[in-house]
Design an enzyme around this catalytic site. Structure first.
Site, PDB file in Angstrom:
ATOM      1  N   CYS A 160       0.853  -1.180   0.000  1.00 42.83           N
ATOM      2  CA  CYS A 160       0.000   0.000   0.000  1.00 42.83           C
ATOM      3  C   CYS A 160       0.897   1.242   0.000  1.00 42.83           C
ATOM      4  O   CYS A 160       1.773   1.376   0.852  1.00 42.83           O
ATOM      5  CB  CYS A 160      -0.905  -0.022   1.232  1.00 42.83           C
ATOM      6  SG  CYS A 160      -1.823   1.508   1.475  1.00 42.83           S
ATOM      7  N   CYS A 163       0.278   3.485   3.448  1.00 46.13           N
ATOM      8  CA  CYS A 163       0.749   3.115   4.793  1.00 46.13           C
ATOM      9  C   CYS A 163       1.882   2.092   4.774  1.00 46.13           C
ATOM     10  O   CYS A 163       2.385   1.720   5.830  1.00 46.13           O
ATOM     11  CB  CYS A 163      -0.408   2.612   5.653  1.00 46.13           C
ATOM     12  SG  CYS A 163      -0.983   0.960   5.224  1.00 46.13           S
ATOM     13  N   CYS A 183      -1.505 -10.659  -6.970  1.00 49.86           N
ATOM     14  CA  CYS A 183      -1.753 -11.803  -6.093  1.00 49.86           C
ATOM     15  C   CYS A 183      -1.679 -11.287  -4.656  1.00 49.86           C
ATOM     16  O   CYS A 183      -0.590 -11.041  -4.138  1.00 49.86           O
ATOM     17  CB  CYS A 183      -0.694 -12.865  -6.378  1.00 49.86           C
ATOM     18  SG  CYS A 183      -0.941 -14.391  -5.489  1.00 49.86           S
TER      19      CYS A 183
END
Ligand SMILES: [Zn+2]
Length: 211
Positions: A160, A163, A183
């Protein structure tokens, strides 16, 4: 054979099988790693074999680029132990066990670490690997990738961008150029049904308008 002994032998065989499966892609690819360090794709694996996304990651994520930062205590308080192991320690959940590998509801998958909408169910497909798989993220800027050289392979780790939570890996083995194969571990995601997501978007728009 005595029933108890039979059970013990059966358990030992299961353990051996699990070890063999875990090492499948690693041993296959590590042999060729010095010449051609390419991970074994899921679609090339025999049924039951682990693909390259079945092995944990070992990249150093540049946390200076993320905007949501938490202390270790805050991460531990926010996440379950399994979510923490996968999202914050770059672990990998077992295939066919996570909450979303066989989940077909209409909606959006958020980052478990910061509530950023990452993947839409409209882009989800059955890769046969046992992990949730998506052709592309909702916004390219919401996910970041990094070369992952662990386990004698060269893979592309996905995390991500907001974060730094580890999500999984991405591969280019989707036929007919429909997209890439992100995946992703279920443990790094939180699903929100479509109607709830529409309300979430509306509230966010209102919050941004308010002084
Ligand atoms: Zn996040």
């Amino acid at each position: 054979m005595h029933p108890t002994r039979f059970a013990l032998v059966a358990l030992a065989l299961i353990d051996l099988l699990a070890f063999t499966l875990t090492g499948c892609s690693a041993s296959t690819t590590m042999t060729a790693a010095s010449d051609n360090p390419v991970p074994k794709d899921a679609l090339d694996c025999a049924p039951g074999e682990l693909s390259a996304c079945g092995l944990p990651s070992n990249v150093v994520i540049d946390m200076s680029k993320v905007s949501v930062r938490r202390t270790e205590a805050e991460w531990r308080a926010r996440l379950t132990p399994e979510q923490y192991r996968v999202a914050r320690e770059q672990g990998t959940e077992p295939p066919f066990r996570g909450a979303y590998w066989n989940h077909h509801d209409d909606g959006v998958y958020f980052c478990v670490g910061c509530d950023t909408p990452l993947f839409d169910s409209a882009e989800k497909f059955d890769s046969g690997t046992g992990w949730p798989s998506f052709y592309r993220p909702i916004e390219r800027a919401f996910v970041a990738t990094q070369k992952d050289f662990s386990h004698g392979m060269v893979r592309e780790e996905v995390h991500c961008a907001v974060c730094g939570s580890h999500l999984g890996h991405v591969f280019d083995d989707v036929p007919h150029k429909k997209g890439r194969r992100y995946c992703i571990n279920s443990a790094s995601l939180r699903f929100m049904p479509r109607a709830e997501y529409a309300a979430w978007l509306e509230k966010r728009a209102l919050d941004e308008l308010s002084p």
